[in-house]
Write an enzyme that holds these catalytic residues in place. Sequence first.
Site, PDB file in Angstrom:
ATOM      1  N   ASP A  81       4.800  70.458  40.362  1.00 27.94           N
ATOM      2  CA  ASP A  81       4.995  69.928  41.721  1.00 27.94           C
ATOM      3  C   ASP A  81       5.971  68.744  41.664  1.00 27.94           C
ATOM      4  O   ASP A  81       5.801  67.835  40.847  1.00 27.94           O
ATOM      5  CB  ASP A  81       3.630  69.480  42.264  1.00 27.94           C
ATOM      6  CG  ASP A  81       3.662  69.158  43.746  1.00 27.94           C
ATOM      7  OD1 ASP A  81       4.538  69.700  44.464  1.00 27.94           O
ATOM      8  OD2 ASP A  81       2.806  68.372  44.198  1.00 27.94           O
ATOM      9  N   GLY A 178      -0.301  62.220  51.347  1.00 29.45           N
ATOM     10  CA  GLY A 178      -1.295  61.149  51.419  1.00 29.45           C
ATOM     11  C   GLY A 178      -2.228  61.328  52.597  1.00 29.45           C
ATOM     12  O   GLY A 178      -2.342  62.419  53.153  1.00 29.45           O
ATOM     13  N   HIS A 205       4.076  70.973  52.301  1.00 27.07           N
ATOM     14  CA  HIS A 205       3.440  69.923  51.498  1.00 27.07           C
ATOM     15  C   HIS A 205       2.590  69.077  52.435  1.00 27.07           C
ATOM     16  O   HIS A 205       2.799  69.074  53.635  1.00 27.07           O
ATOM     17  CB  HIS A 205       4.501  69.053  50.827  1.00 27.07           C
ATOM     18  CG  HIS A 205       5.171  69.732  49.674  1.00 27.07           C
ATOM     19  ND1 HIS A 205       5.279  69.165  48.436  1.00 27.07           N
ATOM     20  CD2 HIS A 205       5.747  70.958  49.583  1.00 27.07           C
ATOM     21  CE1 HIS A 205       5.900  70.003  47.622  1.00 27.07           C
ATOM     22  NE2 HIS A 205       6.198  71.095  48.289  1.00 27.07           N
ATOM     23  N   SER A 208      -3.405  68.263  53.168  1.00 26.77           N
ATOM     24  CA  SER A 208      -4.653  67.505  53.345  1.00 26.77           C
ATOM     25  C   SER A 208      -4.647  66.825  54.712  1.00 26.77           C
ATOM     26  O   SER A 208      -3.702  66.122  55.044  1.00 26.77           O
ATOM     27  CB  SER A 208      -4.787  66.416  52.272  1.00 26.77           C
ATOM     28  OG  SER A 208      -4.897  66.984  50.993  1.00 26.77           O
ATOM     29  N   ASN A 227       0.222  73.042  50.077  1.00 24.07           N
ATOM     30  CA  ASN A 227      -0.231  72.135  49.022  1.00 24.07           C
ATOM     31  C   ASN A 227      -1.358  71.223  49.494  1.00 24.07           C
ATOM     32  O   ASN A 227      -1.267  70.622  50.572  1.00 24.07           O
ATOM     33  CB  ASN A 227       0.927  71.239  48.568  1.00 24.07           C
ATOM     34  CG  ASN A 227       2.019  71.996  47.854  1.00 24.07           C
ATOM     35  OD1 ASN A 227       1.957  73.218  47.708  1.00 24.07           O
ATOM     36  ND2 ASN A 227       3.029  71.268  47.408  1.00 24.07           N
TER      37      ASN A 227
HETATM   38 ZN    ZN Z   1       4.771  67.341  48.034  1.00 32.38          ZN
END
Ligand code: ZN
Length: 281
Positions: A81, A178, A205, A208, A227
Amino acid sequence: MLIGLKEILGLAEEKKFCIPAFNVYNLETVKGVMNAAEKLRSPVILQFYSRLVTSGFAEGVAPIVLDFAHRSPVPVAFHLDHGAGEKEIVRSLRLGMTGIMYDGSALPLEENKQSTGAAVRLAGYVNVGVEGELGHVGKAADGDETVKAEYTDPAEAEEFIRETGVSALAVMVGTAHGRYKQAPMLDIARIRAIKERTDTPLVLHGGSGVPDEQIRAAVEAGVRKMNFSTDLCYSFLDGCRSRDKSIVGIDLFMEGEHSPIEAVQSFAESKIKVLGAENRA
Ligand SMILES: [Zn+2]
C-alpha cells in the site's frame, strides 16, 4: 490460495462486487481478517504500508501472510500500500507480494505518469500488477482542506490508465485517510463518469468511517477494491483494551470472545458484507 492483484480484481469486475483490502501488521490482524474471509467465503487483499517495508518489520510479518494465504481455500492477494518508490517496490516483490501500489499522486501529472509507468514496467518483470493513484487522497485530520482540485478528473484518468498501463487506479472522490471528523460525502457521479471511460478496476482509499449506504453506492458505481486501515487498527486495539484483566499469558491474544483477533474478525466481516464480497470465493 495466493493469487495476483490483477486476478483478484478480475473476479470483482466479472461479478460486479468489491474486494476488501485490509492493512495488517501482525499475526492477530492477519488471523482476524483471514477468519472473516474464510467464514464468509470472500476473496480478500492483505496489504502492508510502505513504512512496514522500509522499517524492516515486513520481513517478519510477510511470511505469516504468505503462510495463511497458501493454506487458505479463499483467494488472497498480498499487496503493497502506498509504495513510495523503487526501493519499496523491489523489497516488496522479494517479500512475495502479488500486487504493488505506487503512489505518485502528490506529483504533477506528467511526473506521476512517468514514475507510475516506470513502476508498472518494474513490477511487470515478475508479472505483478500495479495500482496507481490519480487525484490526491489526503488525510481526514486535514478536514475541509480537501479541495475539489484534488478530485480525479475522468478524462485524465482515462489518459493516465492508457499511458501507464496500471492494473488498478485509486481515485479521489471525497474519501480521506484516518478518522473523519464528520461523515464524508462521496462524489458517486464522478466514480460513474470515470468508470464509463475505462475497464480498469477503480480503488477507494479511506474506507474506514464511510457510511454503509455510500459504500454500496460506490460499489454499484464501479469501485472494485476498497481499503480499510484505520478502523481495523482501532478494532485490534479495542480488543486488547477490553480484555478481562484476569486473562494472562498467551490467552490474552488467543481467539475467543472479545479477543483482539475476534474484534478484527468482526470488523472485517461487517465490511465484507457491505462490499457484496460474501460467498464470492
Ligand atoms: Zn491510501
